[in-house]
Design a protein around this motif. Structure first.
Motif, PDB file in Angstrom:
ATOM      1  N   PHE A   1       0.787  -1.169  -0.212  1.00  0.00           N
ATOM      2  CA  PHE A   1       0.050  -0.094   0.101  1.00  0.00           C
ATOM      3  C   PHE A   1       1.030   1.450  -0.019  1.00  0.00           C
ATOM      4  CE2 PHE A   1      -2.090   3.474   2.475  1.00  0.00           C
ATOM      5  CZ  PHE A   1      -3.367   3.469   1.746  1.00  0.00           C
TER       6      PHE A   1
ATOM      7  N   ALA B   1       0.319   5.788   0.035  1.00  0.00           N
ATOM      8  CA  ALA B   1      -0.684   6.785   0.606  1.00  0.00           C
ATOM      9  C   ALA B   1      -1.554   7.045  -0.481  1.00  0.00           C
ATOM     10  CB  ALA B   1      -0.219   8.083   1.209  1.00  0.00           C
TER      11      ALA B   1
ATOM     12  N   ALA C   1      -5.113   5.464  -1.080  1.00  0.00           N
ATOM     13  CA  ALA C   1      -6.158   5.309   0.063  1.00  0.00           C
ATOM     14  C   ALA C   1      -7.591   5.573  -0.608  1.00  0.00           C
ATOM     15  CB  ALA C   1      -5.921   6.480   0.811  1.00  0.00           C
TER      16      ALA C   1
ATOM     17  N   HIS D   1     -10.710   2.939  -0.263  1.00  0.00           N
ATOM     18  CA  HIS D   1     -11.987   3.161   0.444  1.00  0.00           C
ATOM     19  C   HIS D   1     -13.050   2.873  -0.638  1.00  0.00           C
ATOM     20  CE1 HIS D   1     -15.309   5.845   1.273  1.00  0.00           C
ATOM     21  NE2 HIS D   1     -14.988   5.622   2.380  1.00  0.00           N
TER      22      HIS D   1
ATOM     23  N   TRP E   1     -10.385   7.985   5.956  1.00  0.00           N
ATOM     24  CA  TRP E   1      -9.048   8.163   5.894  1.00  0.00           C
ATOM     25  C   TRP E   1      -8.188   8.510   7.051  1.00  0.00           C
ATOM     26  CZ3 TRP E   1      -5.036   5.465   4.669  1.00  0.00           C
ATOM     27  CH2 TRP E   1      -3.855   5.660   4.587  1.00  0.00           C
TER      28      TRP E   1
ATOM     29  N   SER F   1      -5.863   6.246   8.900  1.00  0.00           N
ATOM     30  CA  SER F   1      -4.428   6.627   8.987  1.00  0.00           C
ATOM     31  C   SER F   1      -3.663   6.901  10.229  1.00  0.00           C
ATOM     32  CB  SER F   1      -3.951   7.616   7.845  1.00  0.00           C
ATOM     33  OG  SER F   1      -4.555   8.750   8.049  1.00  0.00           O
TER      34      SER F   1
ATOM     35  N   PRO G   1       0.869   0.772   7.235  1.00  0.00           N
ATOM     36  CA  PRO G   1       0.632   1.006   5.890  1.00  0.00           C
ATOM     37  C   PRO G   1       1.449  -0.758   5.391  1.00  0.00           C
ATOM     38  CG  PRO G   1       2.008   2.854   6.134  1.00  0.00           C
ATOM     39  CD  PRO G   1       1.558   2.136   7.565  1.00  0.00           C
TER      40      PRO G   1
ATOM     41  N   CYS H   1      -1.135  -3.457   4.930  1.00  0.00           N
ATOM     42  CA  CYS H   1      -2.265  -3.483   3.970  1.00  0.00           C
ATOM     43  C   CYS H   1      -1.684  -3.852   2.448  1.00  0.00           C
ATOM     44  CB  CYS H   1      -2.833  -1.894   3.757  1.00  0.00           C
ATOM     45  SG  CYS H   1      -4.155  -1.653   2.880  1.00  0.00           S
TER      46      CYS H   1
END
Length: 162
Positions: A36, A38, A41, A45, A64, A68, A75, A78
């Motif tokens: 993952f 950023a 994100a 979602h 988020w 986060s 991370p 993920c």
């Protein structure tokens, strides 16, 4: 540590004991797993909203920051599965306490073994981190197919406090 949401009727907590019998994940042809970033994100979602369709996560701009900034968010825990066209086909979002918060496979990508491969990856990742087990919460009525998968992977029901 509180559960993200209280158990609903028919919710159960399942556990996989992590030992040396874990199988390596087998990724279906045309799909790759990656970590993952950023920038992923919003796509994550969107996938969770598509799969769970319960509105519980809320809009992205609320979800988020909450995810986060959670003390259990890492991370590196993920895992994203990407299809041959570069689309997000599945994901496993795990908490640091070896808990699978969300496991989701896009409806168009189901039936190919993505969820099973993701779970084996989760198990081997937490085993490498010296976790004794991995837990998750699921619903026996709404997610009957998922319960069958988890049981096939050797998961069993434990008490909520467990």
């Amino acid at each position: 540590m509180p559960e993200p949401r209280p158990p609903a009727p028919n919710d159960i907590r399942l556990r996989k004991i992590l030992d040396d019998t874990l199988a390596p994940p087998r990724w279906p042809e045309g799909f790759v797993m990656r970590g993952f970033e950023a920038a992923d994100a919003l796509a994550l979602h969107t996938l969770l909203t598509t799969v769970f369709d319960d509105g519980a996560d809320g809009p992205f701009d609320e979800w988020w920051p909450r995810i986060s900034s959670d003390a259990e968010f890492d991370p590196a825990l993920c895992f994203l599965v990407i299809d041959s066209k570069g689309r997000l086909a599945g994901a496993a979002l795990c908490w640091t306490r070896a808990f699978v918060k969300d496991l989701a496979v896009h409806p168009e990508a189901r039936g190919r073994g993505i969820a099973e491969a993701l779970m084996w990856h989760v198990f081997t990742t937490f085993h490498a981190r010296s976790a004794a087990h991995v837990d998750l919460k699921t619903n026996t009525v709404e997610n009957a197919a998922a319960v069958r998968l988890y049981e096939r992977l050797g998961m069993f029901e434990v008490d909520w406090a467990g």
